[in-house]
Design an enzyme around this catalytic site. Sequence first.
Site, short mmCIF file in Angstrom:
data_model
loop_
_atom_site.label_atom_id
_atom_site.label_comp_id
_atom_site.label_asym_id
_atom_site.label_seq_id
_atom_site.Cartn_x
_atom_site.Cartn_y
_atom_site.Cartn_z
N HIS A 120 0.83 -1.22 0.00
CA HIS A 120 0.00 0.00 0.00
C HIS A 120 0.86 1.27 0.00
O HIS A 120 0.71 2.12 -0.89
CB HIS A 120 -0.96 -0.02 1.18
CG HIS A 120 -1.68 1.27 1.42
ND1 HIS A 120 -2.54 1.83 0.51
CD2 HIS A 120 -1.62 2.14 2.47
CE1 HIS A 120 -3.00 2.98 0.98
NE2 HIS A 120 -2.45 3.19 2.18
N HIS A 175 3.82 6.79 5.62
CA HIS A 175 2.65 7.51 6.12
C HIS A 175 1.82 6.75 7.14
O HIS A 175 1.04 7.34 7.89
CB HIS A 175 1.77 7.99 4.95
CG HIS A 175 0.95 6.91 4.30
ND1 HIS A 175 1.41 6.15 3.26
CD2 HIS A 175 -0.31 6.47 4.56
CE1 HIS A 175 0.47 5.30 2.88
NE2 HIS A 175 -0.58 5.47 3.66
N GLU A 226 0.89 5.19 12.91
CA GLU A 226 -0.42 4.69 13.32
C GLU A 226 -0.41 3.20 13.62
O GLU A 226 -0.98 2.75 14.61
CB GLU A 226 -1.44 4.94 12.21
CG GLU A 226 -1.95 6.35 12.14
CD GLU A 226 -2.96 6.50 11.02
OE1 GLU A 226 -3.71 5.54 10.76
OE2 GLU A 226 -2.99 7.55 10.38
N ASP A 227 0.23 2.44 12.73
CA ASP A 227 0.08 0.98 12.77
C ASP A 227 1.27 0.23 13.34
O ASP A 227 1.23 -1.00 13.43
CB ASP A 227 -0.20 0.46 11.34
CG ASP A 227 -1.47 1.05 10.76
OD1 ASP A 227 -2.33 1.47 11.56
OD2 ASP A 227 -1.60 1.11 9.53
N ASP A 253 -3.07 8.47 -1.15
CA ASP A 253 -3.43 7.39 -0.22
C ASP A 253 -4.90 7.01 -0.38
O ASP A 253 -5.27 5.84 -0.50
CB ASP A 253 -3.15 7.90 1.20
CG ASP A 253 -3.65 6.96 2.28
OD1 ASP A 253 -3.50 5.74 2.11
OD2 ASP A 253 -4.17 7.45 3.31
N ASP A 256 -26.07 14.85 -24.10
CA ASP A 256 -24.66 15.23 -24.22
C ASP A 256 -23.76 14.34 -23.36
O ASP A 256 -23.17 14.80 -22.39
CB ASP A 256 -24.47 16.71 -23.87
CG ASP A 256 -25.06 17.06 -22.51
OD1 ASP A 256 -25.93 16.31 -22.04
OD2 ASP A 256 -24.65 18.08 -21.93
#
Length: 742
Positions: A76, A100, A104-105, A167, A287
């Site tokens: 990712h 990034h 967090e993880d 992301d 259109d």
Amino acid sequence: MQANEVGAPPDSAQPEQAAFSPPVSSVLSLDFQQLKTKLETYLKPEDVGRVEAAYHFSADAHAGQFRVSGEPYVTHPVAVCSLVADWHLDPQALIAALLHDVMEDTHITKAEIAERFGKVSAELVDGLSKLDKIEFRSQEEAQAENFRKMLLAMASDLRVILIKLADRLHNMRTLDHMRPAKRRRIANETLEIYAPIANRLGLNDLYRELQELSFRNKYPLRFEVLAKAIRSARGNRREVVGKILSSIEERLPQWGITAEVQGREKHLYGIYRKMVEKHLSFSQVLDIYGFRVIVRDVPSCYLALGALHAMYKPVPGKFKDYLAIPKANGYQSLHTTLIGPFGMPVEVQIRTREMHHIAETGVASHWLYKEDERTLSELQQKTHSWLQSLLELQSTSGEATEFLEHVKIDLFPGEVYVFSPKGKIFSMPKGSTPVDFAYAVHTDVGNRCVACRINGDLMPLRSELRNGDQVEIITASHSNPNPAWLSYARTGKARSQIRHFLKNAQQDESVALGERLLNQALRPHGLTLGQISTFAWDRFLRDRGVRSKKDIFSDLGLGKRLPVIVARRLAEAQDLESGRPDVVKPKPAGAITIRGSEGVAVQLARCCHPIPGDPIIGTLRKGQGLEVHTHDCPVMSKLRGDRGRWVDVEWEHVVDDRLFDVNIRVLSRNSRGVLARVASAIAEEDCNIQSVSMDGGQGDYTALNFTVQVHDRMHLARAMRAVRRVQEVVRIGRVKGDGRAS
């Protein structure tokens, strides 16, 4: 903000599942090798080496983590970095894209990133990280606070939002593995926030793809039906489209214009939105194809427009000149709609090659194309102006949810262009009013606005502005914003500034009123506000978890606290501190007296319905003031042991005509007309009957429940004696808070 929902490692990921995936090293080396080849086209070798080091750092940090799809998680960030590399962003941004999610993880900290890859990359990663460690009252508040953090980080460094958009794009491309409810929620969030931000930054390709992916995941059935209809129509209209394309390609050289002509099918979401907004069926949307003409220079744009208008008739009112007046995101083109063969409307965009670059890559073109310094500086100036407006919104918005509301308003402009009396052009969102224009000129102009002239005529401030209007704002030094403006102010800036002014004005007035009320309430204790010691105030504020005296005064002025209660508590705190020198000892005070006719700040509890004459007690409820209960109310029995939660209260000896609700229950033998006789006995004692209900199922007996209105306890006693005299009545009692009769 759930920006990384798709990429988050699932809690249920089992080590056995990983055995069926290809070996991690081979997958990652292949992905990164493709990225590395892309980076080598525009970065120096030493910079490519730094990005590669960040890749290895990210791979080690995410080792053992897998996406919902089963792929190694690090695929990712590599994909996000690859998307960012398409904009030729610098090494710091590429490193931040690869890292990034590590804060967090994983266990990696901001300090570690700063030490390994520099402070700038660490700040970018921090701006991209969610606020997981803070507790919020609701999912909406958490989402709003996360958006606020991201947008403010973006205001200080635009690369934050470019990485965040990349992301989100990769997450949207791989959303198929999520459960349907989560897919819909993420798709809706993308449509509401991320796609409009991409549009605001001029990232047209990204904007369109985010819309398409959101549409497919939010309304999968509608998407499929519409896609099938487009495929069917494609065959029928291919011949017409080909004819128009070849006609344009033949005609332009006859006018001495060298151009590239592109025919394109409109995006599904654009067609869907047109059907919804204009209440059309698919067959009525003619259109669905558009054409783009790319020429050498600006004069050629207008020449090409003349050639096309000579070839096909233009639709009146459908011509837009974004060359003379570019959009807020820097977009420039000529737009026109023509009546093509068989009466089919044809939309055409005409632009130069440089304009095309900026239309596709927007603000990211700052890194890509540097030939036209004038255009870029203008685009950068507009972007900088918008980012500064975000900071201004943040400073005037109270809560995160309010800030997000203001930003959302400004992300859906649909612009109109108006002029100041001096000829300056202002781009305003569709539906804007003179109030919005006043705040766009300057905050002080908005705050002092009293009237306006539109095209020289005096008009109401709620008038909707139209393209080409000349607007003059009339101000007065004594004027202030009117709360009614919020009902028609359209822009986030106007709304936030109006709310900010009103909030401050209300607080100033409430603080002054609160001081007067508290000073008055301290008199029975033999004190004035000036005599309350600093020690007593500190003790009082600490016990109640309040930051300052100003907050207490404000609450008193707004009716959120009772002056008599605050005065009593302050006197108690003063008494505890009276051993100190120069601290005035307060006089003892009796119970708080109430009349029962108070309003919002004093309420009679609905559980026990106290009436004058009842022994009563009061409890303080946050944001509701004083709630009065009877002494034997079951609700109050739980608070008896906590002296800080209740206060002594007594009725004031005042005779007035006020009536109080009270519940009584009458048990009677079943007999014809018994309800009428009981009701008559109550009415004869001058009591109003508010409601009556009956409980059956007790054999020969029936329970009658009355809500009656009485002046006081003696009045109730007379009414109950009158009911007892009814021959069929077996028992009568007043209903307590727990529903039992006494």
